[in-house]
Every structure is written in C-alpha cells, then in structure tokens.
Design a protein around this motif. Structure first.
Motif, PDB file in Angstrom:
ATOM      1  N   TYR A 248     -16.331 -22.056  -0.438  1.00 15.26           N
ATOM      2  CA  TYR A 248     -16.906 -22.353  -1.751  1.00 15.26           C
ATOM      3  C   TYR A 248     -16.588 -21.233  -2.727  1.00 15.26           C
ATOM      4  CZ  TYR A 248     -20.455 -23.136  -5.354  1.00 15.26           C
ATOM      5  OH  TYR A 248     -21.096 -23.324  -6.547  1.00 15.26           O
ATOM      6  N   TRP A 249     -16.546 -20.009  -2.218  1.00  8.69           N
ATOM      7  CA  TRP A 249     -16.327 -18.800  -3.019  1.00  8.69           C
ATOM      8  C   TRP A 249     -14.877 -18.315  -2.956  1.00  8.69           C
ATOM      9  CZ3 TRP A 249     -15.294 -13.862  -0.777  1.00  8.69           C
ATOM     10  CH2 TRP A 249     -15.327 -12.775  -1.659  1.00  8.69           C
ATOM     11  N   GLU A 250     -13.976 -19.110  -2.392  1.00 12.96           N
ATOM     12  CA  GLU A 250     -12.606 -18.647  -2.160  1.00 12.96           C
ATOM     13  C   GLU A 250     -11.950 -18.084  -3.421  1.00 12.96           C
ATOM     14  OE1 GLU A 250      -9.261 -20.485   0.567  1.00 12.96           O
ATOM     15  OE2 GLU A 250      -9.200 -21.438  -1.405  1.00 12.96           O
ATOM     16  N   ARG A 251     -12.247 -18.664  -4.542  1.00 12.83           N
ATOM     17  CA  ARG A 251     -11.689 -18.151  -5.795  1.00 12.83           C
ATOM     18  C   ARG A 251     -12.058 -16.689  -5.983  1.00 12.83           C
ATOM     19  NH1 ARG A 251     -12.577 -20.756 -11.877  1.00 12.83           N
ATOM     20  NH2 ARG A 251     -11.811 -18.947 -13.046  1.00 12.83           N
ATOM     21  N   GLY A 252     -13.273 -16.332  -5.618  1.00 11.49           N
ATOM     22  CA  GLY A 252     -13.684 -14.937  -5.718  1.00 11.49           C
ATOM     23  C   GLY A 252     -12.941 -14.055  -4.730  1.00 11.49           C
ATOM     24  N   TYR A 253     -12.697 -14.590  -3.526  1.00 11.64           N
ATOM     25  CA  TYR A 253     -11.980 -13.808  -2.512  1.00 11.64           C
ATOM     26  C   TYR A 253     -10.585 -13.442  -2.986  1.00 11.64           C
ATOM     27  CZ  TYR A 253      -9.486 -12.639   1.759  1.00 11.64           C
ATOM     28  OH  TYR A 253      -8.702 -12.004   2.693  1.00 11.64           O
ATOM     29  N   MET A 254      -9.944 -14.321  -3.748  1.00  9.40           N
ATOM     30  CA  MET A 254      -8.591 -14.042  -4.216  1.00  9.40           C
ATOM     31  C   MET A 254      -8.552 -12.928  -5.258  1.00  9.40           C
ATOM     32  SD  MET A 254      -7.220 -16.023  -2.151  1.00  9.40           S
ATOM     33  CE  MET A 254      -5.492 -15.731  -2.543  1.00  9.40           C
ATOM     34  N   GLY A 255      -9.722 -12.404  -5.596  1.00  9.94           N
ATOM     35  CA  GLY A 255      -9.792 -11.256  -6.488  1.00  9.94           C
ATOM     36  C   GLY A 255     -10.372 -10.027  -5.816  1.00  9.94           C
ATOM     37  N   THR A 256     -10.358 -10.001  -4.467  1.00  9.30           N
ATOM     38  CA  THR A 256     -10.893  -8.859  -3.732  1.00  9.30           C
ATOM     39  C   THR A 256      -9.775  -7.905  -3.333  1.00  9.30           C
ATOM     40  OG1 THR A 256     -10.703  -9.989  -1.598  1.00  9.30           O
ATOM     41  CG2 THR A 256     -12.775 -10.273  -2.815  1.00  9.30           C
ATOM     42  N   THR A 257     -10.176  -6.783  -2.725  1.00 15.90           N
ATOM     43  CA  THR A 257      -9.216  -5.756  -2.329  1.00 15.90           C
ATOM     44  C   THR A 257      -8.167  -6.309  -1.375  1.00 15.90           C
ATOM     45  OG1 THR A 257     -10.901  -4.056  -2.598  1.00 15.90           O
ATOM     46  CG2 THR A 257      -8.980  -3.481  -1.269  1.00 15.90           C
ATOM     47  N   ASP A 258      -8.564  -7.212  -0.472  1.00 15.29           N
ATOM     48  CA  ASP A 258      -7.608  -7.799   0.476  1.00 15.29           C
ATOM     49  C   ASP A 258      -6.385  -8.353  -0.244  1.00 15.29           C
ATOM     50  OD1 ASP A 258      -9.359  -7.230   2.449  1.00 15.29           O
ATOM     51  OD2 ASP A 258      -9.743  -9.288   3.064  1.00 15.29           O
ATOM     52  N   ILE A 259      -6.622  -8.997  -1.356  1.00  9.48           N
ATOM     53  CA  ILE A 259      -5.544  -9.664  -2.088  1.00  9.48           C
ATOM     54  C   ILE A 259      -4.946  -8.756  -3.155  1.00  9.48           C
ATOM     55  CG2 ILE A 259      -4.946 -11.705  -3.433  1.00  9.48           C
ATOM     56  CD1 ILE A 259      -5.826 -12.262  -0.535  1.00  9.48           C
ATOM     57  N   MET A 260      -5.773  -7.985  -3.837  1.00 10.80           N
ATOM     58  CA  MET A 260      -5.311  -7.170  -4.970  1.00 10.80           C
ATOM     59  C   MET A 260      -4.508  -5.944  -4.544  1.00 10.80           C
ATOM     60  SD  MET A 260      -8.768  -7.256  -7.290  1.00 10.80           S
ATOM     61  CE  MET A 260      -8.163  -6.020  -8.440  1.00 10.80           C
ATOM     62  N   HIS A 261      -4.809  -5.389  -3.369  1.00 10.25           N
ATOM     63  CA  HIS A 261      -4.204  -4.106  -2.998  1.00 10.25           C
ATOM     64  C   HIS A 261      -3.456  -4.122  -1.664  1.00 10.25           C
ATOM     65  CE1 HIS A 261      -6.154  -2.118  -6.365  1.00 10.25           C
ATOM     66  NE2 HIS A 261      -7.301  -2.664  -5.996  1.00 10.25           N
ATOM     67  N   ASP A 262      -3.852  -4.971  -0.720  1.00 11.73           N
ATOM     68  CA  ASP A 262      -3.182  -4.996   0.583  1.00 11.73           C
ATOM     69  C   ASP A 262      -1.932  -5.857   0.512  1.00 11.73           C
ATOM     70  OD1 ASP A 262      -5.174  -3.433   1.610  1.00 11.73           O
ATOM     71  OD2 ASP A 262      -6.313  -5.093   2.466  1.00 11.73           O
ATOM     72  N   ARG A 263      -0.787  -5.234   0.723  1.00 10.58           N
ATOM     73  CA  ARG A 263       0.467  -5.970   0.681  1.00 10.58           C
ATOM     74  C   ARG A 263       0.652  -6.785   1.959  1.00 10.58           C
ATOM     75  NH1 ARG A 263       1.849  -0.825  -1.233  1.00 10.58           N
ATOM     76  NH2 ARG A 263       2.996  -0.280   0.666  1.00 10.58           N
ATOM     77  N   GLY A 264       1.548  -7.757   1.884  1.00 10.02           N
ATOM     78  CA  GLY A 264       1.750  -8.665   3.003  1.00 10.02           C
ATOM     79  C   GLY A 264       2.552  -8.033   4.126  1.00 10.02           C
ATOM     80  N   GLY A 265       1.860  -7.378   5.041  1.00  8.43           N
ATOM     81  CA  GLY A 265       2.502  -6.748   6.188  1.00  8.43           C
ATOM     82  C   GLY A 265       1.653  -6.902   7.428  1.00  8.43           C
ATOM     83  N   TYR A 266       1.927  -6.082   8.432  1.00  9.43           N
ATOM     84  CA  TYR A 266       1.219  -6.185   9.713  1.00  9.43           C
ATOM     85  C   TYR A 266      -0.273  -5.990   9.528  1.00  9.43           C
ATOM     86  CZ  TYR A 266      -0.026  -5.247  14.590  1.00  9.43           C
ATOM     87  OH  TYR A 266      -0.611  -5.287  15.829  1.00  9.43           O
ATOM     88  N   TYR A 267      -0.642  -5.030   8.699  1.00  5.29           N
ATOM     89  CA  TYR A 267      -2.052  -4.653   8.545  1.00  5.29           C
ATOM     90  C   TYR A 267      -2.930  -5.855   8.232  1.00  5.29           C
ATOM     91  CZ  TYR A 267      -6.202  -2.628   6.345  1.00  5.29           C
ATOM     92  OH  TYR A 267      -7.490  -2.327   5.997  1.00  5.29           O
ATOM     93  N   ILE A 268      -2.571  -6.618   7.223  1.00  8.43           N
ATOM     94  CA  ILE A 268      -3.434  -7.733   6.817  1.00  8.43           C
ATOM     95  C   ILE A 268      -3.045  -9.033   7.515  1.00  8.43           C
ATOM     96  CG2 ILE A 268      -2.079  -8.392   4.773  1.00  8.43           C
ATOM     97  CD1 ILE A 268      -4.806  -8.917   3.388  1.00  8.43           C
ATOM     98  N   CYS A 269      -1.762  -9.265   7.716  1.00  7.13           N
ATOM     99  CA  CYS A 269      -1.346 -10.556   8.289  1.00  7.13           C
ATOM    100  C   CYS A 269      -1.647 -10.641   9.775  1.00  7.13           C
ATOM    101  CB  CYS A 269       0.136 -10.803   8.005  1.00  7.13           C
ATOM    102  SG  CYS A 269       0.475 -11.099   6.253  1.00  7.13           S
TER     103      CYS A 269
END
Length: 340
Positions: A248-269
C-alpha cells in the motif's frame, strides 16, 4: 589522516569489507534454512552437522532430488511477477530527483500485484489443485541454494550492464571490480521503459516471497499434523498484514535510502533475492515442524500488539514520505520537520 590510514581505509572499504560479507553471506543464508529444516533450529546440531560434513551431503542430496522442481518453481514465480510488473496499469508517479537531475518514473501497482499474487496462490492450490503449496517447503533448501547461485550471476550481469550500457546518468564506477560488483554501478538500472530492476528484485521478488512463504509453511504444517496451530496462524496473519502495508505504501518505499542511495549490486540485490526470503520468514519456517497453541487471551494479545506495531511502523513511514514529497513544507504532530 595520514597516507597509511587512507590506504588502510580504502583497503577495508573496497576489498576486505565486501569480500568478507560476500564470503559469509551465502553460506549463512543456506545454512540458516538447512538448520531449521534438518536440525530443529539448534546451533549445536548445525555445528555438529557442518563439522561432520553431513550438512554438505544433505544439501547435495536436496539439490539432486528437488533441484529441477525448485528451478521450475522459481522460474514460474519470477515470470509471473515480471508479467505483473510490466503489464499492470497504475497511476504514474515520480521518484526523488537525483543530484544528476534524473527523475525515475514508476507506476503504482504494488498493492494490486500483491492481491493478485495471493489470490492466484489460493486459486492454483486450494481450488484448482494444480500445485500443493506444501511442496514449497520440500523444495525450499534447494531453492535457496539456486537463488544464491542466480544472484551471483545476476549481479555480474548488473556489473557488465553498468559498464557498457547504463540506463541513466546516475552511475558510479570505482574501477575496482570487487567494490563495483558489491556496491553496484547504476543507481537506477532498467531494461526497457518499465522493467525497473530494483523494483523487481526488492518488491516483486523479495517482498512478494515474504507473504507467500509463511502460507506455504502453514500448508506444510497442515499436511504434517492435519491442522494449523494458532501460533502459525498468528505468524502468517501478522506478516500478511505487514506486507499489505508495505505494498500500500510502496510509493513511499521508492523514495527511501534503499532506492535513493543503494546502487544495483550484490549488497541490495542479493539481500532481496536471498537474504530476505531466507531470514525474514525463518520464525515461521521453524513453526512448521513445531506447532504450538496459545491460549485464546494470549493469542489475542499477541495479535493486537502485532497490529499496533505495524500501524506505528506505517505511521512513521507515512510521515517520512510526506516530508520528502513536500520538501519539508508540512507539519508533523503540529510542528515543521525542522523544529523537531
């Protein structure tokens, strides 16, 4: 800071740290699942099993026995969620603007995808009988091993993609393979217009496995004991509510640190593809073979407390989203954000 200190810090940040995490994280995820399925969740049993070589033998046997079924199950689930990601209509919205001026575009389909996924699982298992959800428990260890192998290859693809055809100007290349593989290169990796890779790995795979796995474990408990304990019902219900809150809050999640600062690599993926499914549901995995029934008052108290905690979590997330969307021009509990 002296030259030696700078060199030491760089060595830890770009080599030792990433290598250490990538070395222990994969066996941790696999052995955690193995421990709860085959050793009753006991550390002593796990240590003895690993030291004797029994754990490696059993994992190999599980792969040989269930590897293909686990592969087909994962492939079907990924394809299904990819269709939902690309095909569902939804209100368009913008993510936070980056320092490079890039504004990621999204469609608000999270809650719809969540509902469709749960209804489909119920339909194919309870109504049509096409797939027994209890089988997921049987294939789970093999599936976790395969997902870790997939994540390694997938993150290599992200590294190559970031080097050769990045999706936007928001990419950073350190020139050190270990560091770039671990942290990623692209902030918003995409394939085509709508296949946002981080939304897929984080939301459509990782977060979507979270509510499904407890349902599968409950189905296995019913298969084993003929009924589902109220502790299992509590665990499943609270996780379903929490995940509904998330989507329900996914739109908010797309503005969190996970998305704003963590690049697409091993760490997050890797974290969303492997760590989330193997760790966030581990308590429910344990309950599968160890049913326990609370008294009605205790069960009610646990449920109420759980729902209250989820509401508090949502309220904090909502406030954070509101502050970011208004650039701080709003009031939280009667005060401007800067006044707290």
């Amino acid at each position: 800071m002296g030259a030696d200190s700078i060199m030491g810090s760089t060595l830890v940040r770009n080599y030792i740290g990433p290598m250490f995490i990538m070395t222990w994280s994969i066996p941790f995820a696999i052995l955690q699942v193995y421990c709860h399925i085959h050793e009753g969740g006991t550390i002593s049993g796990l240590i003895e099993s690993v030291s004797s070589g029994r754990a490696l033998q059993i994992v190999g046997e599980e792969l040989q026995k269930n590897g293909w079924n686990a592969f087909v199950m994962l492939a079907c689930f990924m394809a299904f969620e990819l269709v939902l990601l690309l095909g569902l209509p939804g209100k368009k919205y913008d993510g936070p603007k980056t320092i490079m001026g890039h504004v990621p575009k999204y469609r608000d389909t999270g809650l719809t995808a969540y509902i469709i996924t749960l209804l489909t699982a119920y339909l194919i298992s309870e109504q049509l009988g096409w797939f027994n959800l209890a089988k997921v428990y049987d294939y789970y260890l093999a599936a976790i091993v395969e997902m870790n192998l997939f994540a390694l290859v997938f993150c290599l693809f992200l590294y190559i993609k970031g080097r050769t055809f990045p999706s936007s100007v928001d990419n950073h290349f350190d020139g050190i393979f270990v560091a770039d593989y671990y942290r990623g290169i692209e902030l918003y990796p995409r394939i085509g217009k709508h296949f946002d890779i981080k939304m897929f790995t984080n939301c459509r795979f990782g977060m979507m496995t979270w509510p499904l796995l407890p349902l599968c474990f409950a189905a296995k408990q019913r298969e084993l004991y003929g009924e589902i304990s109220n502790s299992m019902w509590l665990s499943v219900a609270l996780q379903l509510i929490y995940c509904a809150k998330f989507f329900y809050w996914e739109r908010g999640y797309m503005g969190t640190t996970d998305i704003m600062h963590d690049r697409g690599g091993y760490y997050i993926c890797w974290g969303c593809l492997c760590y989330l499914p193997s760790t966030y549901t581990v308590h429910t995995l344990f309950l599968t073979k160890y049913p326990y029934n609370y008294s009605a008052p205790v069960a009610a108290l646990i449920f109420i407390a759980g729902v209250l905690c989820i509401f508090v979590n949502y309220w904090a997330d909502y406030q954070r989203m509101k502050v970011r969307e208004t650039d701080g021009d709003c009031k939280i509990w009667g005060k401007l954000p800067s006044e707290w």
